[in-house]
Design a protein around this motif. Sequence first.
Motif, PDB file in Angstrom:
ATOM      1  N   TRP A 163       0.828  -1.194   0.000  1.00 43.31           N
ATOM      2  CA  TRP A 163       0.000   0.000   0.000  1.00 43.31           C
ATOM      3  C   TRP A 163       0.862   1.244   0.000  1.00 43.31           C
ATOM      4  O   TRP A 163       2.010   1.203   0.418  1.00 43.31           O
ATOM      5  CB  TRP A 163      -0.985   0.028   1.185  1.00 43.31           C
ATOM      6  CG  TRP A 163      -0.386   0.072   2.528  1.00 43.31           C
ATOM      7  CD1 TRP A 163      -0.069   1.172   3.277  1.00 43.31           C
ATOM      8  CD2 TRP A 163      -0.063  -1.061   3.334  1.00 43.31           C
ATOM      9  NE1 TRP A 163       0.436   0.784   4.469  1.00 43.31           N
ATOM     10  CE2 TRP A 163       0.446  -0.579   4.548  1.00 43.31           C
ATOM     11  CE3 TRP A 163      -0.152  -2.445   3.133  1.00 43.31           C
ATOM     12  CZ2 TRP A 163       0.851  -1.431   5.555  1.00 43.31           C
ATOM     13  CZ3 TRP A 163       0.261  -3.283   4.134  1.00 43.31           C
ATOM     14  CH2 TRP A 163       0.766  -2.769   5.333  1.00 43.31           C
ATOM     15  N   PRO A 164       0.313   2.318  -0.578  1.00 39.37           N
ATOM     16  CA  PRO A 164      -1.015   2.355  -1.185  1.00 39.37           C
ATOM     17  C   PRO A 164      -1.033   1.671  -2.551  1.00 39.37           C
ATOM     18  O   PRO A 164       0.017   1.333  -3.078  1.00 39.37           O
ATOM     19  CB  PRO A 164      -1.268   3.857  -1.319  1.00 39.37           C
ATOM     20  CG  PRO A 164       0.083   4.438  -1.515  1.00 39.37           C
ATOM     21  CD  PRO A 164       1.012   3.595  -0.665  1.00 39.37           C
ATOM     22  N   ALA A 165      -2.196   1.520  -3.119  1.00 42.49           N
ATOM     23  CA  ALA A 165      -2.321   0.918  -4.439  1.00 42.49           C
ATOM     24  C   ALA A 165      -1.925   1.909  -5.531  1.00 42.49           C
ATOM     25  O   ALA A 165      -1.320   1.538  -6.526  1.00 42.49           O
ATOM     26  CB  ALA A 165      -3.747   0.423  -4.680  1.00 42.49           C
ATOM     27  N   THR A 196       2.229  -0.962  -6.478  1.00 43.74           N
ATOM     28  CA  THR A 196       1.822   0.423  -6.234  1.00 43.74           C
ATOM     29  C   THR A 196       2.137   1.233  -7.478  1.00 43.74           C
ATOM     30  O   THR A 196       3.273   1.258  -7.945  1.00 43.74           O
ATOM     31  CB  THR A 196       2.573   1.038  -5.033  1.00 43.74           C
ATOM     32  OG1 THR A 196       2.196   0.367  -3.834  1.00 43.74           O
ATOM     33  CG2 THR A 196       2.245   2.528  -4.910  1.00 43.74           C
TER      34      THR A 196
END
Lengths: 110, 112
Positions: free
Chosen positions: A7-9, A105
Amino acid sequence: SQTIHQWPATLVQPVGSPLSLECTVEGTSNPNLYWYRQAAGRGLQLLFYSVGIGQISSEVPQNLSASRPQDRQFILSSKKLLLSDSGFYLCASGSGETQYFGPGTRLLVL
Amino acid sequence: EDQVTQSPEALRLQEGESSSLNCSYTVSGLRGLFWYRQDPGKGPEFLFTLYSAGEEKEKERLKATLTKKESFLHITAPKPEDSATYLCAVPEMNSGYSTLTFGKGTMLLVSP
């Protein structure tokens, strides 16, 4: 089987801002951990790998750094992002030579 | 330095039209060849490892084979859901530790 979380994506950051991407692994202990960057037309580029806590090897000199504060946690950082840092960042985990990848990511530096 | 070359860069097939993807490598003492599948916007998914010339492995419509200089990923009667980028990789030793060197991949598109 092991599961890799990232994360984040997706992330959109301005040039010069800091960066922290996190990767955690479930279902295995003492894995080898890897950070890759994937840019269009350039394939997977290995950035860092780690064989244990606090042990980091860098493949290419660059604006990025990595840390492994816990056995199953791997962090990719930068103090000041460059436009050229844009790309798809992948964390991988392995024991032996087979590697398993996280979902990635997507980083866009503007 | 180990090198991995994949061909073709892109391949478009009709559903049911079988074909093969190629991965050629130069390596001193092969310790395995890995195939991965990557869907757009996702991480690569491990498919196969081949360790010695003559070895074959199968998974659904995919069959991977290995010679001393190259590996083939044969796709039999493909379906649209086989559309993806297929990556191959070989292990490389770095300071006593093993890392993977990847080819740039073959982007496969299967049309219905």
